[in-house]
Design a protein around this motif. Structure first.
Motif: not given
Length: 318
Positions: A304-308, A267-275
């Protein structure tokens, strides 16, 4: 107390005290003796011409042995009984023991022994001391053909592949062998696994979201990498246009602190990248699929259109 001949004692030990009438007669007993033993409750007749040399309930293995020796030496264990023998966790429970026999065999189903005549037996069956067990792929397809609901079929097909009992190629061969004979459900479950779903709850989430007029196609179990090409944890589903990940949280994966810690790390690994990660339980998906779909749609519309910096790639590109 009966003084068994040595030959009978050896067979009785191997077959867990389950013997046929022919085996008993061959060692010197007669039908009157068999009748008296069963009448007194010392032995029991568990299937036609098949006896347990004890009273009481048969174990699962004794049920398999009794059904197999009743069906004959060429019989092969298949279906749910075979899946239980292999150790499947999510196959439905049944007291029946399903066996395949050669097509010319005249043996009929009786008691807990369910007999199916087959034009071709399984050439990849595994031999045990008392019976043969069909390969996992054959057993899965035979079990699915007798089930009437999609959910348990999804569960056994997904578990067969996810836990490495068999692979997609072997399942495909068995589905083709069965042709169109009661294979609609297993064909659907197989196509879901081929498309990327790894469990029955994932397939149910996929079905829940498939009818949405808002959402684009969800990537199931995609290979994710960051901007530098490093591998990231794989979510159950992903909407790259909005950076929304979907996770089905089954209780079985969180029994230990180590499992919980791995879930937090993912969870943290993806969340830190804005997911944005949305978590759903199998119970939620089954109880209120419309609410689950609405949550995902609203998250997609909001982001919609969020940049990650996360890139979803097919497996061959990673």
């Amino acid at each position: 107390m009966v003084d068994y001949p040595p030959a009978l004692d050896e067979v009785a030990q191997r077959q867990q005290k389950i013997l046929t009438r022919a085996q008993l007669l061959a060692t010197g007993f007669d039908d009157m003796y068999l009748y008296r033993q069963t009448r007194r409750g010392v032995w029991q007749r568990v299937l036609p011409a098949t006896y347990a040399l004890f009273s009481g309930t048969l174990t699962g293995e004794q049920r398999r042995i009794s059904a197999a020796i009743y069906a004959g030496p060429d019989a092969q264990l298949t279906g749910l009984a075979a899946l239980r023998w292999y150790g499947f966790r999510y196959s439905p429970h049944t007291e029946d023991v399903h066996l395949l026999v050669p097509h010319h065999t005249r043996r009929k189903s009786a008691g807990h022994a369910v007999i199916s005549r087959a034009l071709t037996l399984d050439s990849r069956a595994r031999l045990t001391a008392n019976y043969a067990v069909c390969s996992p792929a054959r057993a899965v397809v035979d079990a699915a053909r007798d089930l009437r609901k999609l959910r348990p079929v999804r569960a056994i097909v997904a578990e067969a592949v996810q836990r490495g009992f068999t692979d997609l190629a072997a399942l495909d061969v068995e589905i083709r062998r069965a042709r169109r004979s009661r294979t609609a459900l297993v064909r659907k479950a197989f196509s879901e696994v081929v498309s990327g779903t790894r469990s029955a709850p994932e397939a149910e989430l996929r079905e829940c979201l498939a009818g949405s007029p808002v959402l684009p196609a969800v990537l199931w179990n995609p290979r994710l990498v960051d901007a530098e090409g490093r591998r990231l944890p794989t979510p159950d589903g992903y909407l790259p246009e909005a950076g929304v990940a979907l996770e089905v949280d089954s209780q079985e994966y969180h029994f230990s602190p180590e499992d919980w810690a791995r879930t937090l790390d993912r969870h943290n690994e993806l969340s830190r990248l804005g997911v944005l990660i949305l978590h759903f339980t199998p119970a939620q998906i089954r109880r209120d699929p419309a609410a689950v779909r609405r949550i995902v749609e609203e998250a997609y519309a909001t982001r919609g259109g969020a940049s990650t910096p996360v890139v979803a790639r097919p497996a061959r590109e990673v």
